[in-house]
Scaffold this active site. Structure first.
Site, PDB file in Angstrom:
ATOM      1  CG  HIS A 191      -1.103  -3.143  -8.630  1.00 16.39           C
ATOM      2  ND1 HIS A 191      -0.302  -2.168  -9.168  1.00 16.39           N
ATOM      3  CD2 HIS A 191      -2.380  -2.738  -8.848  1.00 16.39           C
ATOM      4  CE1 HIS A 191      -1.044  -1.237  -9.718  1.00 16.39           C
ATOM      5  NE2 HIS A 191      -2.326  -1.543  -9.524  1.00 16.39           N
ATOM      6  CG  HIS A 197      -0.973   0.808  -5.951  1.00 12.68           C
ATOM      7  ND1 HIS A 197      -1.627  -0.366  -6.224  1.00 12.68           N
ATOM      8  CD2 HIS A 197      -1.852   1.799  -6.246  1.00 12.68           C
ATOM      9  CE1 HIS A 197      -2.841  -0.107  -6.664  1.00 12.68           C
ATOM     10  NE2 HIS A 197      -3.010   1.196  -6.693  1.00 12.68           N
ATOM     11  CG  ASP A 244      -4.970   6.045 -13.472  1.00  5.40           C
ATOM     12  OD1 ASP A 244      -6.035   5.595 -13.902  1.00  5.40           O
ATOM     13  OD2 ASP A 244      -4.211   5.395 -12.724  1.00  5.40           O
ATOM     14  CE  LYS A 272       2.967  -6.130 -12.151  1.00  7.81           C
ATOM     15  NZ  LYS A 272       3.098  -7.338 -11.366  1.00  7.81           N
TER      16      LYS A 272
HETATM   17  P1  AMP Z   1      -5.572   3.622  -7.691  1.00  6.98           P
HETATM   18  O1  AMP Z   1      -5.394   2.807  -6.449  1.00  6.98           O
HETATM   19  O2  AMP Z   1      -6.033   2.840  -8.873  1.00  6.98           O
HETATM   20  O3  AMP Z   1      -6.384   4.887  -7.444  1.00  6.98           O
HETATM   21  O4  AMP Z   1      -4.127   4.123  -8.082  1.00  6.98           O
HETATM   22  C1  AMP Z   1      -3.358   4.863  -7.178  1.00  6.98           C
HETATM   23  C2  AMP Z   1      -2.144   5.413  -7.890  1.00  6.98           C
HETATM   24  O5  AMP Z   1      -1.367   4.344  -8.417  1.00  6.98           O
HETATM   25  C3  AMP Z   1      -2.546   6.306  -9.082  1.00  6.98           C
HETATM   26  O6  AMP Z   1      -1.660   7.418  -9.148  1.00  6.98           O
HETATM   27  C4  AMP Z   1      -2.346   5.389 -10.252  1.00  6.98           C
HETATM   28  O7  AMP Z   1      -2.062   6.055 -11.464  1.00  6.98           O
HETATM   29  C5  AMP Z   1      -1.146   4.575  -9.796  1.00  6.98           C
HETATM   30  N1  AMP Z   1      -1.079   3.312 -10.534  1.00  6.98           N
HETATM   31  C6  AMP Z   1      -2.066   2.407 -10.720  1.00  6.98           C
HETATM   32  N2  AMP Z   1      -1.647   1.408 -11.524  1.00  6.98           N
HETATM   33  C7  AMP Z   1      -0.360   1.685 -11.843  1.00  6.98           C
HETATM   34  C8  AMP Z   1       0.632   1.032 -12.648  1.00  6.98           C
HETATM   35  N3  AMP Z   1       0.379  -0.116 -13.261  1.00  6.98           N
HETATM   36  N4  AMP Z   1       1.846   1.608 -12.749  1.00  6.98           N
HETATM   37  C9  AMP Z   1       2.122   2.787 -12.110  1.00  6.98           C
HETATM   38  N5  AMP Z   1       1.234   3.446 -11.348  1.00  6.98           N
HETATM   39  C10 AMP Z   1       0.008   2.908 -11.214  1.00  6.98           C
END
Ligand code: AMP
Length: 283
Positions: free
Chosen positions: A34, A37, A150, A184
């Protein structure tokens, strides 16, 4: 853009870029990408010559009763949007490529894991640290990008990188939100219509407490109760935790804390949502 499913394809591309003297930015993800990312990928592109995005739903960081099987996946779309955002290579291995039989060693995170998500998800950060250790070695990035949504992960990964002298910089990136304030998340698709309407209150609950902190309320317990009361009044979700800690130490806030984090996790019928606010304290 290269799509690599095998480690050998990834390392061949990395070797070539290193020979050409190119800097490498790395964005680890679990896919179902999204805008959050994509902001990481765009920032990585603006600061590095080549950008690697990994898409890997890491079984090691999911607990036995969590949503590993149900975690949403959308590889074709993820490849297209990664390319649009500036990725030069997407590394999308299967579990067998990353974990070949019985592990020869494991990583235990020993600091900052007895609070927040580390407390409610035992072993989660050990799984994160293990997969990132592998991915950092394979990708050899100059910089790796992580979202502040996170925030505990950012602090834990910085600790890992400092402890073992990984030669790379961890770059935190601001949380990207929907227009109503909801952070998001790939997991937002699990929300029912009513839960989606309630979900922005997670950020609002944290904002109210942050306003109190900025107005001079230093008592962590009072701030935590404010967050919980707000969530109980405005949502039907179960509160997993609401905590106020120093950042990035993740310890009880003290007079000398320069920055604090207000963080909460709530559980709806299918989705567990997290959010936080970090506040620099004016001393
Ligand atoms: P994930 O796919 O959930 O493991 O997230 C991958 C990376 O994207 C991690 O570093 C998350 O912190 C970051 N991330 C997820 N959601 C958001 C967001 N809404 N805004 C900024 N970074 C995000």
């Amino acid at each position: 853009m290269i799509k690599a499913e095998k480690i050998a394809e990834l390392t061949a591309a990395i070797r070539k870029w290193k020979e050409e003297g190119k800097s490498i930015g790395f964005v680890p993800t679990m896919g179902f990408l999204h805008e959050g990312h994509l902001s990481l990928i765009k920032k990585a592109k603006s600061e590095n010559d080549a950008v690697v995005v990994s898409i890997f739903v890491n079984p090691l960081q999911f607990g036995p009763n969590e949503d590993f099987e149900a975690y949403p996946r959308s590889m074709e779309r993820d490849l297209a949007v990664s390319e649009d955002a500036g990725a030069d290579l997407v590394f999308a291995p299967d579990a067998g490529e990353m974990y070949k039989g019985k592990p020869a060693a494991a990583i235990t995170v020993t600091n900052r894991v007895d609070v927040l998500c580390g407390k409610s998800r035992p072993g989660h950060f050990d799984g994160v640290a293990a997969v990132l250790t592998k991915l950092f070695h394979l990708t050899q990035p100059d910089r790796a990008y992580f979202g502040m949504k996170d925030a505990q992960q950012v602090a834990v990964v910085k600790g890992l990188v400092d402890e073992f002298y990984f030669p790379l910089e961890i770059v935190p990136v601001e949380t990207v939100r929907e227009s109503d304030g909801l952070a998001k998340s790939s997991r937002n698709v699990y929300l029912t219509e009513q839960e989606r309407a309630e979900a922005p209150h997670l950020q609002k609950a944290l904002q109210k407490a942050a306003e109190m902190a900025e107005a001079g309320e230093w008592d962590a317990a009072k701030l935590e109760n404010q967050i919980k009361d707000y969530l109980n009044t405005h949502t039907t979700a179960e509160i997993d935790y609401a905590e106020v800690l120093s950042y990035p130490e993740l310890a009880p806030p003290a007079e000398e804390s320069k920055e604090i984090i207000l963080a909460a996790a709530i559980k709806f019928s299918k989705a567990r949502l997290i959010d936080n606010i970090t506040l620099k304290l004016k001393l």
